[in-house]
Design a protein around this motif. Structure first.
Motif, PDB file in Angstrom:
ATOM      1  N   CYS A 259       0.843  -1.198   0.000  1.00  0.00           N
ATOM      2  CA  CYS A 259       0.000   0.000   0.000  1.00  0.00           C
ATOM      3  C   CYS A 259       0.878   1.248   0.000  1.00  0.00           C
ATOM      4  N   SER A 260       0.548   2.203  -0.832  1.00  0.00           N
ATOM      5  CA  SER A 260       1.257   3.480  -0.844  1.00  0.00           C
ATOM      6  C   SER A 260       0.234   4.594  -1.025  1.00  0.00           C
ATOM      7  N   ALA A 261       0.698   5.827  -0.816  1.00  0.00           N
ATOM      8  CA  ALA A 261      -0.233   6.947  -0.858  1.00  0.00           C
ATOM      9  C   ALA A 261       0.406   8.168  -1.493  1.00  0.00           C
ATOM     10  N   VAL A 262      -0.447   9.105  -1.812  1.00  0.00           N
ATOM     11  CA  VAL A 262       0.001  10.418  -2.260  1.00  0.00           C
ATOM     12  C   VAL A 262       0.133  11.295  -1.018  1.00  0.00           C
ATOM     13  N   ARG A 263       0.461  12.542  -1.207  1.00  0.00           N
ATOM     14  CA  ARG A 263       0.633  13.484  -0.105  1.00  0.00           C
ATOM     15  C   ARG A 263      -0.607  13.501   0.793  1.00  0.00           C
ATOM     16  N   THR A 264      -0.377  13.512   2.086  1.00  0.00           N
ATOM     17  CA  THR A 264      -1.461  13.556   3.059  1.00  0.00           C
ATOM     18  C   THR A 264      -1.734  15.007   3.433  1.00  0.00           C
ATOM     19  N   ALA A 265      -2.999  15.370   3.528  1.00  0.00           N
ATOM     20  CA  ALA A 265      -3.391  16.731   3.891  1.00  0.00           C
ATOM     21  C   ALA A 265      -4.028  16.736   5.277  1.00  0.00           C
ATOM     22  N   PHE A 266      -3.910  17.856   5.980  1.00  0.00           N
ATOM     23  CA  PHE A 266      -4.560  18.042   7.275  1.00  0.00           C
ATOM     24  C   PHE A 266      -5.743  18.978   7.092  1.00  0.00           C
ATOM     25  N   ALA A 267      -6.886  18.607   7.662  1.00  0.00           N
ATOM     26  CA  ALA A 267      -8.078  19.459   7.650  1.00  0.00           C
ATOM     27  C   ALA A 267      -8.583  19.580   9.073  1.00  0.00           C
ATOM     28  N   ALA A 268      -8.682  20.806   9.569  1.00  0.00           N
ATOM     29  CA  ALA A 268      -9.179  21.032  10.927  1.00  0.00           C
ATOM     30  C   ALA A 268     -10.639  20.614  11.020  1.00  0.00           C
ATOM     31  N   ARG A 269     -10.991  20.022  12.149  1.00  0.00           N
ATOM     32  CA  ARG A 269     -12.378  19.640  12.409  1.00  0.00           C
ATOM     33  C   ARG A 269     -13.203  20.915  12.618  1.00  0.00           C
ATOM     34  N   THR A 270     -14.434  20.957  12.145  1.00  0.00           N
ATOM     35  CA  THR A 270     -15.304  22.107  12.360  1.00  0.00           C
ATOM     36  C   THR A 270     -15.460  22.324  13.863  1.00  0.00           C
ATOM     37  N   GLY A 271     -15.199  23.541  14.318  1.00  0.00           N
ATOM     38  CA  GLY A 271     -15.289  23.859  15.733  1.00  0.00           C
ATOM     39  C   GLY A 271     -14.134  23.316  16.560  1.00  0.00           C
ATOM     40  N   SER A 272     -13.035  22.960  15.909  1.00  0.00           N
ATOM     41  CA  SER A 272     -11.904  22.366  16.630  1.00  0.00           C
ATOM     42  C   SER A 272     -11.369  23.301  17.706  1.00  0.00           C
ATOM     43  N   GLN A 273     -10.882  22.697  18.779  1.00  0.00           N
ATOM     44  CA  GLN A 273     -10.328  23.445  19.893  1.00  0.00           C
ATOM     45  C   GLN A 273      -8.809  23.344  19.951  1.00  0.00           C
ATOM     46  N   GLY A 274      -8.260  22.239  19.509  1.00  0.00           N
ATOM     47  CA  GLY A 274      -6.820  22.024  19.589  1.00  0.00           C
ATOM     48  C   GLY A 274      -6.164  22.048  18.228  1.00  0.00           C
TER      49      GLY A 274
ATOM     50  N   GLY B 102      -8.348  17.391  14.157  1.00  0.00           N
ATOM     51  CA  GLY B 102      -8.733  17.395  12.752  1.00  0.00           C
ATOM     52  C   GLY B 102      -8.527  16.047  12.110  1.00  0.00           C
ATOM     53  N   TYR B 103      -8.385  16.072  10.806  1.00  0.00           N
ATOM     54  CA  TYR B 103      -8.315  14.850  10.007  1.00  0.00           C
ATOM     55  C   TYR B 103      -7.078  14.856   9.116  1.00  0.00           C
ATOM     56  N   LEU B 104      -6.534  13.671   8.894  1.00  0.00           N
ATOM     57  CA  LEU B 104      -5.498  13.464   7.896  1.00  0.00           C
ATOM     58  C   LEU B 104      -6.165  12.733   6.744  1.00  0.00           C
ATOM     59  N   ILE B 105      -6.058  13.289   5.547  1.00  0.00           N
ATOM     60  CA  ILE B 105      -6.773  12.763   4.381  1.00  0.00           C
ATOM     61  C   ILE B 105      -5.776  12.429   3.292  1.00  0.00           C
ATOM     62  N   THR B 106      -5.898  11.234   2.722  1.00  0.00           N
ATOM     63  CA  THR B 106      -4.986  10.824   1.661  1.00  0.00           C
ATOM     64  C   THR B 106      -5.670   9.826   0.727  1.00  0.00           C
ATOM     65  N   MET B 107      -5.097   9.650  -0.437  1.00  0.00           N
ATOM     66  CA  MET B 107      -5.528   8.624  -1.392  1.00  0.00           C
ATOM     67  C   MET B 107      -4.482   7.527  -1.376  1.00  0.00           C
ATOM     68  N   THR B 108      -4.913   6.285  -1.167  1.00  0.00           N
ATOM     69  CA  THR B 108      -3.980   5.158  -1.152  1.00  0.00           C
ATOM     70  C   THR B 108      -4.226   4.232  -2.333  1.00  0.00           C
ATOM     71  N   THR B 109      -3.160   3.551  -2.723  1.00  0.00           N
ATOM     72  CA  THR B 109      -3.238   2.498  -3.728  1.00  0.00           C
ATOM     73  C   THR B 109      -2.805   1.206  -3.070  1.00  0.00           C
ATOM     74  N   ASP B 110      -3.683   0.220  -3.085  1.00  0.00           N
ATOM     75  CA  ASP B 110      -3.390  -1.094  -2.523  1.00  0.00           C
ATOM     76  C   ASP B 110      -3.114  -2.030  -3.692  1.00  0.00           C
ATOM     77  N   MET B 111      -1.844  -2.336  -3.897  1.00  0.00           N
ATOM     78  CA  MET B 111      -1.447  -3.176  -5.032  1.00  0.00           C
ATOM     79  C   MET B 111      -1.929  -4.619  -4.855  1.00  0.00           C
ATOM     80  N   ASN B 112      -2.074  -5.080  -3.616  1.00  0.00           N
ATOM     81  CA  ASN B 112      -2.528  -6.451  -3.359  1.00  0.00           C
ATOM     82  C   ASN B 112      -4.004  -6.632  -3.693  1.00  0.00           C
TER      83      ASN B 112
END
Length: 99
Positions: free
Chosen positions: A48-63, A67-77
Motif C-alpha cells: 500500500c502506498s499513498a500520495v501526499r497527506t493533507a490536514f483538515a481542521a475539524r469544524t469547531g476544533s479546539q486544539g 482534525g483529520y489526515l486525508i490521503t488517497m492510497t493504492t493497494d497493489m494487493n
C-alpha cells in the motif's frame, strides 16, 4: 504539513509522509509533537502506498491537532484505490475518523 490555522505562527504538531529509502512511494505518515519530542507513526500496510497527506481542521476544533489526515492510497494487493480519512489525534492506532 501543519494545521493551516497555525501557518506563520508557532505550532506544536507537524505531520509528514514516510517512505522507504530508495523508493518514491509514501508508506505511511508520522506525527511529531515538537513540545515533547514524541512521534507517532502509521503505516498503510504491505503493498500500500499513498500520495501526499493533507490536514483538515475539524469544524469547531479546539486544539491544534483536532482534525483529520486525508490521503488517497493504492493497494497493489487488492488492486484498488481508496480515500482514507484518519483522526489526527489517533495516529499511532491508525484510527479512522468517525462522523
Amino acid at each position: 504539513m501543519v494545521n493551516r490555522r497555525n501557518a506563520g505562527r508557532p505550532y506544536r504538531y507537524t505531520f509528514a509522509a514516510t517512505g522507504e529509502p530508495g523508493w518514491c512511494l509514501f508508506d505511511g505518515f508520522v506525527e511529531h509533537d515538537l513540545l515533547t519530542g514524541r512521534a507517532g507513526r502509521h503505516r498503510y500496510g504491505a503493498g500500500c502506498s499513498a500520495v501526499r497527506t493533507a490536514f483538515a481542521a475539524r469544524t469547531g476544533s479546539q486544539g491544534e491537532d483536532d482534525g483529520y489526515l486525508i490521503t488517497m492510497t493504492t493497494d497493489m494487493n487488492a488492486d484498488r484505490c481508496e480515500c482514507r480519512v484518519f483522526d489526527a489525534r489517533r495516529v499511532t492506532d491508525g484510527g479512522p475518523a468517525q462522523a
